[in-house]
Design a protein around this motif. Structure first.
Motif, PDB file in Angstrom:
ATOM      1  N   GLY A   1       0.815  -1.214   0.000  1.00  0.00           N
ATOM      2  CA  GLY A   1       0.000   0.000   0.000  1.00  0.00           C
ATOM      3  C   GLY A   1       0.845   1.258   0.000  1.00  0.00           C
ATOM      4  N   PHE A   2       1.895   1.274   0.810  1.00  0.00           N
ATOM      5  CA  PHE A   2       2.798   2.438   0.858  1.00  0.00           C
ATOM      6  C   PHE A   2       3.453   2.681  -0.506  1.00  0.00           C
ATOM      7  CE2 PHE A   2       3.661   1.465   5.609  1.00  0.00           C
ATOM      8  CZ  PHE A   2       2.484   2.102   5.963  1.00  0.00           C
ATOM      9  N   PHE A   3       3.875   1.598  -1.163  1.00  0.00           N
ATOM     10  CA  PHE A   3       4.555   1.745  -2.449  1.00  0.00           C
ATOM     11  C   PHE A   3       3.609   2.253  -3.528  1.00  0.00           C
ATOM     12  CE2 PHE A   3       7.389  -1.910  -0.859  1.00  0.00           C
ATOM     13  CZ  PHE A   3       8.189  -1.017  -0.170  1.00  0.00           C
ATOM     14  N   ILE A   4       2.362   1.791  -3.480  1.00  0.00           N
ATOM     15  CA  ILE A   4       1.364   2.271  -4.447  1.00  0.00           C
ATOM     16  C   ILE A   4       1.166   3.778  -4.276  1.00  0.00           C
ATOM     17  CG2 ILE A   4      -1.075   2.205  -5.097  1.00  0.00           C
ATOM     18  CD1 ILE A   4      -1.031  -0.796  -4.472  1.00  0.00           C
ATOM     19  N   ILE A   5       1.079   4.219  -3.022  1.00  0.00           N
ATOM     20  CA  ILE A   5       0.919   5.648  -2.750  1.00  0.00           C
ATOM     21  C   ILE A   5       2.144   6.426  -3.235  1.00  0.00           C
ATOM     22  CG2 ILE A   5       0.706   7.381  -0.918  1.00  0.00           C
ATOM     23  CD1 ILE A   5      -0.827   5.209   0.705  1.00  0.00           C
ATOM     24  N   ALA A   6       3.343   5.878  -2.973  1.00  0.00           N
ATOM     25  CA  ALA A   6       4.585   6.566  -3.330  1.00  0.00           C
ATOM     26  C   ALA A   6       4.755   6.738  -4.828  1.00  0.00           C
ATOM     27  CB  ALA A   6       5.786   5.805  -2.756  1.00  0.00           C
ATOM     28  N   ILE A   7       4.334   5.728  -5.612  1.00  0.00           N
ATOM     29  CA  ILE A   7       4.492   5.824  -7.067  1.00  0.00           C
ATOM     30  C   ILE A   7       3.253   6.404  -7.745  1.00  0.00           C
ATOM     31  CG2 ILE A   7       6.135   3.913  -7.145  1.00  0.00           C
ATOM     32  CD1 ILE A   7       3.920   2.070  -8.097  1.00  0.00           C
ATOM     33  N   GLY A   8       2.163   6.522  -6.986  1.00  0.00           N
ATOM     34  CA  GLY A   8       0.916   7.001  -7.579  1.00  0.00           C
ATOM     35  C   GLY A   8       0.580   8.445  -7.241  1.00  0.00           C
ATOM     36  N   SER A   9       1.320   9.022  -6.306  1.00  0.00           N
ATOM     37  CA  SER A   9       1.033  10.396  -5.886  1.00  0.00           C
ATOM     38  C   SER A   9       2.265  11.270  -6.089  1.00  0.00           C
ATOM     39  CB  SER A   9       0.618  10.429  -4.409  1.00  0.00           C
ATOM     40  OG  SER A   9       0.561  11.753  -3.930  1.00  0.00           O
ATOM     41  N   SER A  10       2.141  12.295  -6.907  1.00  0.00           N
ATOM     42  CA  SER A  10       3.258  13.210  -7.154  1.00  0.00           C
ATOM     43  C   SER A  10       3.607  14.006  -5.900  1.00  0.00           C
ATOM     44  CB  SER A  10       2.923  14.152  -8.304  1.00  0.00           C
ATOM     45  OG  SER A  10       1.735  14.875  -8.035  1.00  0.00           O
ATOM     46  N   LYS A  11       2.586  14.321  -5.073  1.00  0.00           N
ATOM     47  CA  LYS A  11       2.831  15.072  -3.849  1.00  0.00           C
ATOM     48  C   LYS A  11       3.633  14.246  -2.844  1.00  0.00           C
ATOM     49  CE  LYS A  11      -1.260  18.041  -4.211  1.00  0.00           C
ATOM     50  NZ  LYS A  11      -2.547  18.435  -3.585  1.00  0.00           N
ATOM     51  N   VAL A  12       3.263  12.983  -2.725  1.00  0.00           N
ATOM     52  CA  VAL A  12       3.996  12.096  -1.812  1.00  0.00           C
ATOM     53  C   VAL A  12       5.420  11.885  -2.323  1.00  0.00           C
ATOM     54  CG1 VAL A  12       4.125   9.747  -0.874  1.00  0.00           C
ATOM     55  CG2 VAL A  12       1.922  10.922  -0.999  1.00  0.00           C
ATOM     56  N   GLU A  13       5.551  11.732  -3.630  1.00  0.00           N
ATOM     57  CA  GLU A  13       6.879  11.571  -4.230  1.00  0.00           C
ATOM     58  C   GLU A  13       7.753  12.788  -3.909  1.00  0.00           C
ATOM     59  OE1 GLU A  13       9.045  11.206  -8.615  1.00  0.00           O
ATOM     60  OE2 GLU A  13       6.854  11.145  -8.465  1.00  0.00           O
ATOM     61  N   LYS A  14       7.192  13.968  -4.049  1.00  0.00           N
ATOM     62  CA  LYS A  14       7.937  15.198  -3.773  1.00  0.00           C
ATOM     63  C   LYS A  14       8.362  15.258  -2.308  1.00  0.00           C
ATOM     64  CE  LYS A  14       7.666  20.228  -4.268  1.00  0.00           C
ATOM     65  NZ  LYS A  14       6.805  21.375  -4.674  1.00  0.00           N
ATOM     66  N   ALA A  15       7.454  14.855  -1.416  1.00  0.00           N
ATOM     67  CA  ALA A  15       7.769  14.866   0.018  1.00  0.00           C
ATOM     68  C   ALA A  15       8.883  13.875   0.338  1.00  0.00           C
ATOM     69  CB  ALA A  15       6.518  14.529   0.828  1.00  0.00           C
ATOM     70  N   LEU A  16       8.827  12.709  -0.300  1.00  0.00           N
ATOM     71  CA  LEU A  16       9.840  11.683  -0.046  1.00  0.00           C
ATOM     72  C   LEU A  16      11.209  12.059  -0.610  1.00  0.00           C
ATOM     73  CD1 LEU A  16       7.775   8.430  -0.739  1.00  0.00           C
ATOM     74  CD2 LEU A  16       8.698   9.170   1.470  1.00  0.00           C
TER      75      LEU A  16
END
Length: 388
Positions: free
Chosen positions: A282-297
């Motif tokens: 679930g975390f990985f799906i969010i990380a690769i599916g959300s540009s905002k989360v990607e930017k934060a990471l």
């Protein structure tokens, strides 16, 4: 996908915090809060490592049908085994230096470490490494690397198999592999000399790697699925992932207390690890599916920890145990905890720069040479065949 490295870094930092905080007993409220937020969840972090390895390593094999096995194994050995050899050398030396140093009881994890006298058999075990070794003798975290290397030996063939199977059959395969672990628990087929270091344990952990392969195989669909969710549903998806990842163990414990069912006692860890694995997906799906989360990471502090994550994982027990032996009678545990965290980051950066990076670079160079040599050999054979 550098944001996934950042997640690995956060997980490695979680392992550091979990082990460092074992120095003292936290107030119940704070302890539960840290566990609920995942700050203390070392075992969950390891399950995340397994899923992430399955995801990242499978991507090249899913793109192409051709497997350059020798090149692949060279890169894996220089990625894992060479840095491991250096770290275990330091661990053995430090453990023997502090072996005669007498300290009081600290915690279950701390008290079990660096109590072993080095002998030839143990040394050979740790050089051979992928056997059912006494993995908790000098550096307790290496048990995960044993599984990483064992599975690496057959991983390309696992990917080929999963590539041809639909996801339902793949999940059934996961259950089949884990059922062998269930039989082992019931009939005690193979004793694990270290912490979960038996070959049967490896068969069970292949399931977590398969979770990662399935996510890589259906990556486009997973990203599309997440992007189509409303904001509320995305938050709900995140909360479910948190629930699975952080609360699987607590839920199993509560069910054991409430129901007294022995199934939750005997097989609780397996159920817990599956929950953690699904939470990691679930975390990985969010990380690769959300540009905002990607930017934060990709924020510099997080991406920095992501870069040094492997070295941080390998060396933090050495720093922690050394600090305890050095400062047990002179500093309070909270001071030792802070020193451990700071110096673990310093040591991790140093070993990443001077050991891990050169090792990976050399591995890629050798793998490229082997690949080029093999290609030239094939071309020469094809030319000879044409001339004949």
């Amino acid at each position: 996908m550098n944001q996934l490295d950042s997640i690995r870094g956060l997980a490695a930092f979680c392992v550091l915090i979990s082990h460092s905080f074992s120095l003292f007993t936290l107030p119940v409220v704070i302890d539960k809060l840290l566990k609920a937020t995942g700050v203390i969840n070392a075992h969950g972090a390891v399950m995340l490592f397994f899923v992430l390895s399955g995801f990242v390593l499978s991507l090249p094999f899913l793109k192409e049908d051709k497997i350059e096995y020798t090149s692949y194994m060279i890169k894996r050995l220089f990625r894992i085994y060479v840095p491991y050899l250096v770290s275990i050398s330091f661990a053995i030396i430090l453990s023997q230096i502090f072996l005669s140093n007498k300290i009081g009881s600290v915690s279950g994890y701390i008290d079990s470490q660096w109590k072993t006298v080095l002998n030839g058999k143990l040394l050979l075990e740790h050089i051979y490494f992928i056997g059912n070794i006494h993995a908790d003798s000098f550096n307790g975290v290496i048990w995960t690397l044993i599984h990483e290397l064992r599975i690496a030996l057959i991983f390309p063939f696992i990917v080929i198999l999963i590539k041809r199977l639909n996801w339902k059959i793949s999940i059934l395969l996961c259950f089949a592999l884990t059922s062998i672990k269930v039989l082992d628990i019931v009939f005690q087929i193979q004793k694990s000399n270290g912490f979960h270091s038996s070959y049967i344990d490896t068969l069970s952990y292949i399931s977590l790697f398969i979770f990662g392969v399935l996510l890589a195989k259906h990556k486009t669909d997973a990203i599309s699925f997440f992007k189509k969710l409303t904001f509320i549903k995305k938050v709900l998806f995140f909360m479910i992932s948190i629930l699975l990842f952080n609360f699987s163990g607590l839920i199993i414990f509560d069910l054991l207390v409430l129901t007294k069912f022995s199934v939750f006692s005997k097989f609780g860890l397996i159920i817990q690890e599956y929950g953690m694995g699904l939470g990691a997906v679930g975390f990985f799906i969010i990380a690769i599916g959300s540009s905002k989360v990607e930017k934060a990471l990709m924020a510099k502090p997080i991406s920095f920890v992501g870069k040094i994550s492997f070295s941080l994982y390998l060396y933090h027990p050495l720093v922690l145990l050394s600090c305890i032996h050095l400062f047990y009678y002179t500093l309070p545990f909270w001071s030792i905890c802070i020193i451990t965290i700071v110096f673990s980051l310093v040591v991790a950066y140093t070993t990443w720069k001077f050991i891990e990076v050169p090792s990976m670079r050399l591995g890629r160079s050798l793998a490229k040479r082997v690949s080029t040599s093999q290609s030239n050999r094939i071309k020469s054979q094809q030319m000879l065949t044409k001339n004949q």
